[in-house]
Every structure is written in C-alpha cells, then in structure tokens.
Scaffold this active site. Structure first.
Site, PDB file in Angstrom:
ATOM      1  N   THR A   1     135.331 -83.232 -94.785  1.00 32.43           N
ATOM      2  CA  THR A   1     134.343 -82.420 -95.511  1.00 32.43           C
ATOM      3  C   THR A   1     135.026 -81.203 -96.126  1.00 32.43           C
ATOM      4  O   THR A   1     135.938 -80.634 -95.542  1.00 32.43           O
ATOM      5  CB  THR A   1     133.191 -81.970 -94.601  1.00 32.43           C
TER       6      THR A   1
ATOM      7  N   ARG B   1     124.223 -94.153 -93.830  1.00 31.67           N
ATOM      8  CA  ARG B   1     124.228 -92.973 -92.943  1.00 31.67           C
ATOM      9  C   ARG B   1     124.331 -91.699 -93.791  1.00 31.67           C
ATOM     10  O   ARG B   1     125.129 -91.601 -94.724  1.00 31.67           O
ATOM     11  CB  ARG B   1     125.408 -93.059 -91.986  1.00 31.67           C
ATOM     12  N   VAL B   2     123.530 -90.706 -93.471  1.00 35.12           N
ATOM     13  CA  VAL B   2     123.593 -89.409 -94.150  1.00 35.12           C
ATOM     14  C   VAL B   2     123.955 -88.360 -93.101  1.00 35.12           C
ATOM     15  O   VAL B   2     123.336 -88.309 -92.030  1.00 35.12           O
ATOM     16  CB  VAL B   2     122.248 -89.053 -94.816  1.00 35.12           C
TER      17      VAL B   2
ATOM     18  N   THR C   1     131.449 -77.999 -91.446  1.00 41.67           N
ATOM     19  CA  THR C   1     132.269 -79.215 -91.401  1.00 41.67           C
ATOM     20  C   THR C   1     132.386 -79.653 -89.955  1.00 41.67           C
ATOM     21  O   THR C   1     132.418 -78.829 -89.049  1.00 41.67           O
ATOM     22  CB  THR C   1     133.668 -78.957 -91.996  1.00 41.67           C
TER      23      THR C   1
HETATM   24  N1  GLY Z   1     130.156 -83.108 -91.691  1.00 40.75           N
HETATM   25  C1  GLY Z   1     130.245 -84.269 -92.459  1.00 40.75           C
HETATM   26  C2  GLY Z   1     129.514 -85.401 -91.932  1.00 40.75           C
HETATM   27  O1  GLY Z   1     129.343 -85.544 -90.726  1.00 40.75           O
HETATM   28  O2  GLY Z   1     129.091 -86.209 -92.722  1.00 40.75           O
END
Ligand code: GLY
Length: 287
Positions: A156, A184-185, A207
């Site tokens: 990220t 998946r989000v 992140t």
């Molecule tokens: N922090 C990024 C994710 O888990 O998608």
C-alpha cells in the site's frame, strides 16, 4: 507552511527487500508532491501527484507491481479525501487503471458519489477519458513470485499534505494483499479506515492488514486523537496500538492542522519520505 509525507507500505522486513529503492521511491514521490505545493497547488493536488509517482513505481504494491489475487490478477483499491470540504472519492476492485488514485479523485469531484466499484468504476473512468491498460501491464514478475511463494504482502502507498492555505488532504492506493480472494476489498478505499482528512483534526493514510484496520477504523481514530490535543507522534502510536485487539499489524502517516508530520507502525518496516520547510528525509525501518 506547506509539507508532505508519503508511505510506501508497512509489513515484514525480508532479506530481499529493495530498501534503497523503497526509500528513494518515497522521497521522489514526496518531492513531486512538494513541488505541487510550492507552486501553490492544493493539498489534494499534492497527494494525488505523490501517489501517482508511487503507483508508477514497480517497487510498491499499488498501480504497477500490485499484489495479486489468488487468480493472479491485479484488483486495485484507492481513495482520496479533502480535509477542507470533507469531500471524498474511492474506487474498489478496478483492474485496468495504472493510476486508480486519479480515478478516485474523479469520483470525488465529478460523480456525485463517494465510492464506485468494479465494472461501474471502470465504465466511469472510461467516460472520464482516463487511460486504461491491460491487467497484465500491472503485473510484475516479483508480484507473481510472491503469489507463487505464498508470501503475504501488506504494501500500500499513501500521502498526506498541508497546503499554503492550511488545508489538509490524504490519499491511499493499493493492490491489497497477496493471494486475496477476487472481490476482496481492504481498508484503502474505505473512508475513516485507510484514509481520512479533516482540517479540524488531521489527514491520515494507513497501510498494513486491511481486515484489522477496518475493524478499528484506524485513520479516523488517529485523527480524533490529534483533535483531542495529542502530539502527532503520540496520536499515531496510540491509534496503531488499538490494532492489537483486532489481531493485526499496520502503520500510518499523518499531518496535523499545525503542519506536524508524524507516523507510527507496529510492523517491522514502513517506508516513508517527507519534505517540509525544514528539509527532506526518508526511512524504512525504525531508522
Ligand atoms: N492495507 C491494504 C489492504 O489490506 O488492502
């Protein structure tokens, strides 16, 4: 007083990490955002510019070089928030944009919505005239190797900035976690989780493990602690500490309304770079 801070992802520190590439990439992105601020651009302009640089750099898990789904495809999430207006824009699961942060900004400014996902987001991006790329153009050999070796990636990228009018903004972009289920989000496109900005509180980009970040609404939690009067680093540390209950590790960067840049992470590393009126710097681990 203008200032910008970017991150290139939190996670485990592996022997084959490109430490210098990550530090250099963060600094280049921070400089690009700072140049926008120096020329009188807004905090939103600056965080978008900085995140685009990180999305274009295959070292990072965003845009080119994104972590891959179980099926070997790139599905990207991104969001941006304007601390002056509380406007926000986000996209989830987009597969054909190298710079989903710009698509998220278009959602914020031109769609009348806050979040678009999948095919609808992509159709909107095409309507807006944004360039598309084949999904394979986002896939690197390193990302394929990571998937084959079942190594998790919590990359990220993100940026926070304060502009010459004292307005704040935050932006976050990611390929998500390696081997994720299609659809998946993570936290990155969720306002209050991976991204938050409010001129009265702070601008924050997170992140790390999205499933944990979502459960504690990490970005909003950190911003609230700044509003409560905590020093930026103390607010960042305390917010990250709340992740223990959600069984996850993560990191965040923030800028306060007074222009303080601060960060914290519970992972082994979180690459970062910054530029403010006192100079510039970058880091990878605890250094
Ligand atoms: N922090 C990024 C994710 O888990 O998608």
């Amino acid at each position: 007083m203008v200032a910008i801070l970017v991150h290139g992802g939190a996670g485990p520190h592996r022997p084959d990490d490109d430490v210098e590439g990550a530090k250099r990439g963060c600094l280049v992105a921070a400089r690009a955002g700072y140049e926008v601020l120096r020329r009188g651009g807004s905090a939103v302009d600056a965080v978008e510019a900085a995140v685009r640089v990180l999305e274009d750099d295959p070292v990072f898990n965003a845009g080119i070089g994104s972590a891959l789904t179980r099926d070997g495809r790139a599905e990207l999430d991104a969001s941006v928030m304007n601390g002056a207006t509380l406007d926000a824009g986000a996209v989830a699961g987009v597969t054909c944009f190298q710079n989903p942060i710009t698509l998220a900004r278009r959602v914020m400014e031109r769609s009348g919505h806050v979040m678009l996902m999948g095919p609808g987001a992509e159709a909107f991006g095409r309507e807006q005239g944004l360039p598309t790329v084949p999904n394979e153009a986002l896939v690197t050999a390193a990302a394929r190797r990571e998937l084959q070796e079942h190594r998790t990636s919590n990359g990220t990228v993100g940026a926070v900035a304060i502009d010459s009018a004292g307005h704040l903004a935050a932006a976050t972009s990611t390929g998500g976690t390696t081997g994720k289920l299609p659809g998946r989000v993570g936290d990155s496109p969720l306002i209050g989780c991976g991204t938050f900005a409010d001129d009265r509180k702070a601008a924050v980009s997170c992140t790390g493990l999205g499933e944990a970040i979502i459960r504690v609404t990490l970005a909003r939690a950190a911003a609230d602690l700044v509003e409560d009067g905590l020093d930026g680093f103390e607010a960042a540390r305390r917010a990250v500490a709340t992740l223990a209950r959600a069984r996850g590790q993560a990191g965040l960067i923030l800028v306060t309304p007074a222009g303080q840049l601060a960060w914290a992470f519970s992972t082994q590393r979180m690459s970062r770079g910054w530029v403010d009126s006192r100079g510039e710097g970058c880091g990878f681990g605890a250094d």
